[in-house]
Scaffold this active site. Structure first.
Site, PDB file in Angstrom:
ATOM      1  N   SER A  27     -18.647  13.332 -14.205  1.00  0.00           N
ATOM      2  CA  SER A  27     -18.572  12.321 -12.471  1.00  0.00           C
ATOM      3  C   SER A  27     -18.860  10.913 -13.334  1.00  0.00           C
ATOM      4  O   SER A  27     -18.283  10.099 -12.183  1.00  0.00           O
ATOM      5  CB  SER A  27     -19.812  12.374 -11.573  1.00  0.00           C
ATOM      6  OG  SER A  27     -20.480  12.591 -12.099  1.00  0.00           O
ATOM      7  N   THR A 162       2.155  -1.056  29.163  1.00  0.00           N
ATOM      8  CA  THR A 162       1.919   0.639  29.151  1.00  0.00           C
ATOM      9  C   THR A 162       3.087   1.093  29.294  1.00  0.00           C
ATOM     10  O   THR A 162       4.058   0.991  29.613  1.00  0.00           O
ATOM     11  CB  THR A 162       1.046   0.891  31.179  1.00  0.00           C
ATOM     12  OG1 THR A 162       2.081   1.467  31.743  1.00  0.00           O
ATOM     13  CG2 THR A 162       0.039  -0.110  31.123  1.00  0.00           C
ATOM     14  N   HIS A 163       2.683   2.548  28.018  1.00  0.00           N
ATOM     15  CA  HIS A 163       3.488   3.662  27.642  1.00  0.00           C
ATOM     16  C   HIS A 163       4.532   2.490  27.415  1.00  0.00           C
ATOM     17  O   HIS A 163       5.576   3.004  27.130  1.00  0.00           O
ATOM     18  CB  HIS A 163       4.258   4.324  28.706  1.00  0.00           C
ATOM     19  CG  HIS A 163       3.496   5.122  29.862  1.00  0.00           C
ATOM     20  ND1 HIS A 163       3.071   6.357  29.185  1.00  0.00           N
ATOM     21  CD2 HIS A 163       2.454   4.400  30.735  1.00  0.00           C
ATOM     22  CE1 HIS A 163       2.398   6.691  30.530  1.00  0.00           C
ATOM     23  NE2 HIS A 163       2.387   5.253  31.463  1.00  0.00           N
ATOM     24  N   SER A 284      12.436  -7.675   0.914  1.00  0.00           N
ATOM     25  CA  SER A 284      13.098  -6.862   0.939  1.00  0.00           C
ATOM     26  C   SER A 284      14.328  -7.160  -1.015  1.00  0.00           C
ATOM     27  O   SER A 284      14.566  -7.698  -0.960  1.00  0.00           O
ATOM     28  CB  SER A 284      14.566  -6.124   1.611  1.00  0.00           C
ATOM     29  OG  SER A 284      15.457  -4.807   0.715  1.00  0.00           O
ATOM     30  N   LYS A 290      14.994 -10.403   4.553  1.00  0.00           N
ATOM     31  CA  LYS A 290      14.121  -9.019   5.042  1.00  0.00           C
ATOM     32  C   LYS A 290      12.434 -10.124   5.399  1.00  0.00           C
ATOM     33  O   LYS A 290      12.497 -10.725   4.483  1.00  0.00           O
ATOM     34  CB  LYS A 290      14.366  -8.069   4.678  1.00  0.00           C
ATOM     35  CG  LYS A 290      15.684  -7.034   5.235  1.00  0.00           C
ATOM     36  CD  LYS A 290      14.473  -6.508   6.900  1.00  0.00           C
ATOM     37  CE  LYS A 290      13.378  -6.158   7.237  1.00  0.00           C
ATOM     38  NZ  LYS A 290      14.087  -4.809   6.345  1.00  0.00           N
ATOM     39  N   GLU A 297       1.395  -2.482   7.926  1.00  0.00           N
ATOM     40  CA  GLU A 297       1.846  -1.468   7.347  1.00  0.00           C
ATOM     41  C   GLU A 297       1.066  -0.567   6.997  1.00  0.00           C
ATOM     42  O   GLU A 297       1.107   1.159   7.161  1.00  0.00           O
ATOM     43  CB  GLU A 297       3.271  -1.036   6.837  1.00  0.00           C
ATOM     44  CG  GLU A 297       4.599  -1.762   8.264  1.00  0.00           C
ATOM     45  CD  GLU A 297       5.534  -1.351   8.281  1.00  0.00           C
ATOM     46  OE1 GLU A 297       5.985  -1.069   6.963  1.00  0.00           O
ATOM     47  OE2 GLU A 297       6.802  -1.906   8.343  1.00  0.00           O
ATOM     48  N   GLN A 329     -20.827  17.102  -5.247  1.00  0.00           N
ATOM     49  CA  GLN A 329     -20.557  15.994  -6.498  1.00  0.00           C
ATOM     50  C   GLN A 329     -19.340  15.516  -5.975  1.00  0.00           C
ATOM     51  O   GLN A 329     -19.242  13.779  -6.054  1.00  0.00           O
ATOM     52  CB  GLN A 329     -20.919  16.350  -7.643  1.00  0.00           C
ATOM     53  CG  GLN A 329     -19.771  15.810  -8.767  1.00  0.00           C
ATOM     54  CD  GLN A 329     -20.052  16.035 -10.589  1.00  0.00           C
ATOM     55  OE1 GLN A 329     -20.965  16.161 -10.297  1.00  0.00           O
ATOM     56  NE2 GLN A 329     -19.096  16.509 -10.285  1.00  0.00           N
ATOM     57  N   LYS A 332     -19.255  11.793  -3.494  1.00  0.00           N
ATOM     58  CA  LYS A 332     -19.268  10.126  -4.271  1.00  0.00           C
ATOM     59  C   LYS A 332     -17.820   9.631  -4.343  1.00  0.00           C
ATOM     60  O   LYS A 332     -17.094   8.675  -3.707  1.00  0.00           O
ATOM     61  CB  LYS A 332     -19.870   9.497  -5.687  1.00  0.00           C
ATOM     62  CG  LYS A 332     -21.400   9.369  -5.117  1.00  0.00           C
ATOM     63  CD  LYS A 332     -22.374   9.741  -6.197  1.00  0.00           C
ATOM     64  CE  LYS A 332     -21.944  10.646  -7.116  1.00  0.00           C
ATOM     65  NZ  LYS A 332     -22.873  12.379  -6.991  1.00  0.00           N
TER      66      LYS A 332
END
Length: 473
Positions: A27, A162-163, A284, A290, A297, A329, A332
């Site tokens: 480890s 809303t929605h 892009s 872009k 994201e 173990q 971590k």
């Protein structure tokens, strides 16, 4: 360093572990991050062995001086290389082997009555106490940035959704504050974990406790813990404090993800309420025009990884027998990964929010009279019309406006009168069609009126001034 592998066990073994088992077992590539905590724990353990008469003066001072040298060595190597090239299986073995070089045979007395079980659990708790304090500061910085923007942009009115459909006008600050309160609750939840986290397992041995006259309370306070674990088997086998942290991380991550999603939508050309700085945007490889909100994201995607780590560790724990098992173990690896991921997400979100620009004119242009339909219903309610009936009358007005190809502000007064005389005069109706008037109705605590938003800001600023991460005793 020497290529000879130093092990804390093996006297009754005739053969070395296979290379494939070592790959799964070792480890050090993960737990090397605990070297400060491991050395601090060893210093405290040596001090307690010396105080209780189980370590001579000469051995104690040799160990103390040796551990300081080991710490310097490891710091320098990590600064130069970013990793340790030792062949040992874990950081505990590395520290002990290096200590032997500096302290000689005295180093062999350090592990007296101590197990890697209580040693490792103590190291992790120490690391978490320090690291959760840093997370607290990072999250608080995001809250401060959101507060600053909410104060500065309190007069900007935007569509509320809303929605994901236009609903009612709200202040931009009200939107920001909706996330501020989520993040404030995250801080409070993080603080609540600290009491359970700040209990020292050292002195619990492998399972049964410590056979020497060790004062665990003094040991715990020496290390900065508030208390000790009350049961040796619980001490070495419980990882609930890590489960709590991973669950907390996934919840905080989900709040960041939701904010990221809203900002991504509001930053699109279709909405255009905000634009992002070059520092927190990318381009892009094909399309020169872009400007992508990749930082947001990535934050949104990271929330799924945080949730996955949380679930994964709970799955590891669910079928384990009592006390320590090597399955633990993995704690971590998941802990460090989630901590690092969440820290980066918080910093990216803080930077994005601090540097983005708000297009208040575009937001204003996106408001439409239909969003004031509830205000028309309130007009009727104030004139004694039951709300359910008022709701129906306004719905009829909306239907009639659609049939005539106009919005409800342009609907002729006689059409309103034909539906319900309580709509009043044309002048009465026109008073409804004001964005400022609309938001200023909502003066109740938590509302979007300016006074209600300012009240929230006063509360949050007071909390920011007076609140700090609890100091360890």
């Amino acid at each position: 360093m020497s290529s000879e592998r130093y092990q804390l066990w093996g006297g009754c073994f005739e053969e070395e572990p296979s290379s494939v088992l070592r790959r799964l077992n070792d480890s050090l590539p993960v737990d090397f991050r605990l070297f400060h905590e491991d050395i601090r724990g060893s210093q405290a353990w040596a001090h307690e062995l010396h105080r209780s008469g189980h370590l001579s003066d000469d051995d104690y001072y040799a160990i103390e001086n040796g551990l300081r040298e080991v710490e310097k060595e490891i710091e320098e190597e990590l600064y130069k290389n970013g990793k340790l090239n030792d062949t040992e299986e874990d950081i505990h073995s590395v520290v002990e082997r290096r200590l032997c070089k500096h302290a000689g045979d005295a180093a062999l007395r350090l592990h007296t009555a101590r197990s890697r079980n209580d040693q490792s659990a103590s190291d992790v708790r120490l690391w978490m106490l320090n690291s959760t304090g840093r997370l607290y500061a990072t999250l608080k910085e995001l809250i401060q940035v959101l507060v600053n923007r909410a104060e500065k942009e309190i007069n900007i009115i935007v569509p509320g959704y809303t929605h994901l459909q236009r609903a009612q006008p709200v202040r931009w600050s009200q939107f920001l504050l909706s996330y501020l309160w989520l993040f404030r609750d995250d801080i409070i939840r993080l603080e609540e974990q600290r009491t359970r986290l700040s209990r020292c397992p050292l002195g619990s041995g492998a399972i049964a406790g410590c056979a020497l006259s060790i004062d665990r309370k003094k040991l715990a306070h020496h290390l900065g813990f508030d208390d000790i674990t009350p049961n040796s088997m619980f001490a070495v086998g419980s990882r609930d404090y890590i489960v709590e942290f991973l669950n907390w991380s996934s919840l905080c991550g989900s709040h960041l993800s939701r904010l990221a999603e809203d900002l991504i939508i509001y930053g699109s050309r279709e909405f255009g309420f905000i634009s992002f700085s070059d520092q927190f945007s990318t381009g892009s490889s094909l399309m020169p025009q872009k400007r992508n909100p990749d930082g947001l994201e990535l934050v949104r995607g990271a929330s799924g990884l945080l949730l996955g780590d949380s679930l994964a560790f709970s799955c590891v724990l669910k079928g384990l027998p009592s006390t320590y098992n090597k399955d633990l173990q993995s704690d971590k690896e998941l802990l460090f990964r989630s901590y690092d991921k969440l820290t980066d997400c918080l910093k990216v979100m803080t930077g994005t929010v601090a540097t983005m620009q708000v297009n208040s004119e575009r937001a204003l242009q996106s408001l439409e009279p239909g969003m004031l339909a509830t205000d028309l219903a309130h007009l009727l309610v104030r004139r004694g019309v039951p709300f359910r009936r008022a709701h129906h009358y306004v719905g009829m007005a909306l239907r009639r406006a659609t049939a005539l190809g106009v919005n409800i502000r342009e609907l002729p007064h006689q059409e309103y009168s034909a539906i319900c005389s309580d709509f009043g005069t044309e002048a009465d109706l026109q008073t409804v069609f004001s964005w400022e008037t609309s938001v200023e109705q909502y003066t109740s605590t938590g509302g979007t009126a300016k006074s209600a938003v300012e009240e929230q800001l006063i509360l949050l600023n007071s909390w920011l001034r007076n609140h700090s991460w609890p100091c360890r005793s």
